[in-house]
Design an enzyme around this catalytic site. Structure first.
Site, PDB file in Angstrom:
ATOM      1  CB  SER A   7      45.153  45.713  28.992  1.00  0.00           C
ATOM      2  OG  SER A   7      45.797  46.171  30.163  1.00  0.00           O
ATOM      3  CG  HIS A  32      41.060  45.723  30.749  1.00  0.00           C
ATOM      4  ND1 HIS A  32      39.941  45.138  31.304  1.00  0.00           N
ATOM      5  CD2 HIS A  32      42.106  45.331  31.531  1.00  0.00           C
ATOM      6  CE1 HIS A  32      40.288  44.422  32.370  1.00  0.00           C
ATOM      7  NE2 HIS A  32      41.603  44.527  32.534  1.00  0.00           N
ATOM      8  CG  ASP A  34      44.701  46.030  34.058  1.00  0.00           C
ATOM      9  OD1 ASP A  34      43.777  45.296  34.441  1.00  0.00           O
ATOM     10  OD2 ASP A  34      45.273  45.905  32.960  1.00  0.00           O
ATOM     11  CG  MET A  36      47.363  46.653  39.185  1.00  0.00           C
ATOM     12  SD  MET A  36      48.761  45.777  38.455  1.00  0.00           S
ATOM     13  CE  MET A  36      48.038  45.206  36.920  1.00  0.00           C
ATOM     14  CG  HIS A  65      40.816  44.114  36.282  1.00  0.00           C
ATOM     15  ND1 HIS A  65      41.774  43.323  35.676  1.00  0.00           N
ATOM     16  CD2 HIS A  65      40.472  43.470  37.432  1.00  0.00           C
ATOM     17  CE1 HIS A  65      41.999  42.256  36.424  1.00  0.00           C
ATOM     18  NE2 HIS A  65      41.231  42.328  37.496  1.00  0.00           N
ATOM     19  CG  MET A  67      43.673  43.462  39.815  1.00  0.00           C
ATOM     20  SD  MET A  67      44.817  43.351  38.427  1.00  0.00           S
ATOM     21  CE  MET A  67      44.255  44.742  37.464  1.00  0.00           C
ATOM     22  CG  MET A 137      42.249  37.543  36.971  1.00  0.00           C
ATOM     23  SD  MET A 137      42.471  38.932  35.848  1.00  0.00           S
ATOM     24  CE  MET A 137      44.226  38.877  35.506  1.00  0.00           C
ATOM     25  CG  ASP A 175      42.798  40.767  32.230  1.00  0.00           C
ATOM     26  OD1 ASP A 175      43.751  40.897  31.440  1.00  0.00           O
ATOM     27  OD2 ASP A 175      42.577  41.565  33.172  1.00  0.00           O
TER      28      ASP A 175
HETATM   29  C1  DX5 Z   1      47.101  41.762  34.573  1.00  0.00           C
HETATM   30  C2  DX5 Z   1      46.077  42.686  33.979  1.00  0.00           C
HETATM   31  C3  DX5 Z   1      45.880  42.574  32.517  1.00  0.00           C
HETATM   32  C4  DX5 Z   1      47.111  42.796  31.693  1.00  0.00           C
HETATM   33  C5  DX5 Z   1      47.085  41.744  30.611  1.00  0.00           C
HETATM   34  O1  DX5 Z   1      46.966  41.735  35.943  1.00  0.00           O
HETATM   35  O2  DX5 Z   1      44.818  42.520  34.585  1.00  0.00           O
HETATM   36  O3  DX5 Z   1      44.798  43.371  32.059  1.00  0.00           O
HETATM   37  O4  DX5 Z   1      47.196  44.049  31.083  1.00  0.00           O
HETATM   38  O5  DX5 Z   1      48.264  41.807  29.915  1.00  0.00           O
HETATM   39  P1  DX5 Z   1      48.691  40.766  28.819  1.00  0.00           P
HETATM   40  O6  DX5 Z   1      47.644  40.817  27.738  1.00  0.00           O
HETATM   41  O7  DX5 Z   1      50.024  41.259  28.368  1.00  0.00           O
HETATM   42  O8  DX5 Z   1      48.737  39.430  29.472  1.00  0.00           O
HETATM   43 ZN    ZN Z   2      42.989  43.511  33.721  1.00  0.00          ZN
END
Ligand code: DX5
Ligand code: ZN
Length: 213
Positions: A7, A32, A34, A36, A65, A67, A137, A175
């Site tokens: 990620s 990956h 993210d 947000m 991903h 969010m 998650m 994840d």
């Molecule tokens: C959190 C993200 C993850 C995040 C995971 O909301 O969706 O992809 O990067 O991070 P770690 O591996 O540090 O838990």
């Molecule tokens: Zn993620």
């Protein structure tokens, strides 16, 4: 073998190219990304320009991903993705979720749905036939570096059974909070893809990815 999806949320952005090259060298399978919005989750991250720069520098499968509260308005910004996963909780009814899945697939992108820790997998039953991926998650979405919630393991196992019973072939991705120890549990539960951020990017990337396999 389980696929590893580092990620970028935890990458060192000053040295991003160097780190992307190490992910390639370590034979990471996916990357990956993210997205947000500061509303659906209390954090704000990347838009389409960063995605396209990373895509140009890195041939790995681009796993996006999303969010956000309004996946319908933003998913098209991420057309360079290979997979787009939005949150089950961002919509209130399955018709809208199915429409979203169709829109993503019409762009020849694979479609996934993610569920937060408090959402049970049973809610996905009528959507599974249309999905390429389910993202479980194992932390509350929003931030890297949180601890793995072991309740996710039972969800993975139930989903593996359901997939077999329904004769489907969607991938199961996990994840949040993945490290060498929790990766073992997730592999035992038979997930297909591991997302890991802080574990991979803190320290030696090559060793850390090897440790997760
Ligand atoms: C959190 C993200 C993850 C995040 C995971 O909301 O969706 O992809 O990067 O991070 P770690 O591996 O540090 O838990
Ligand atoms: Zn993620």
């Amino acid at each position: 073998m389980i696929k590893i999806a580092p990620s970028v949320l935890s990458a060192d952005f000053i040295n991003l190219k160097e780190q992307l090259d190490l992910l390639i060298k370590a034979k990471a399978d996916w990357i990956h990304f993210d997205v947000m919005d500061g509303h659906f989750v209390p954090n704000l991250t990347f838009g389409p320009k960063i995605l396209s720069d990373i895509k140009n520098a890195c041939p790995l499968v681009m796993d996006v991903h999303i969010m956000v509260d309004n996946p319908d308005s933003v998913y098209a910004w991420f057309e360079q993705a290979d997979i787009i996963t939005f949150h089950y909780e961002a919509f209130t009814d399955d018709d809208d979720r199915l429409k979203m899945i169709k829109k993503i697939k019409n762009k020849k992108i694979k479609a996934g749905i993610s569920i937060k820790p408090d959402t049970d997998i049973s809610v996905l039953r009528s959507l599974l036939r249309d999905l390429d991926l389910v993202l479980i998650m194992s932390v509350e979405p929003g931030f890297g570096g949180q601890s793995f919630m072991p309740e996710a393991l039972n969800k993975i196992k139930r989903l593996v059974d359901l997939r077999e019973k329904m004769k489907l072939d969607f991938l199961i991705e996990v994840d949040g909070g993945i490290n060498q120890k929790t990766a073992l549990l997730v592999k035992e539960a038979k997930a297909d893809v591991l997302v890991a951020g802080s574990y991979i990017f803190n320290g030696d990337i090559l060793t850390n990815i090897a440790n997760l396999r």
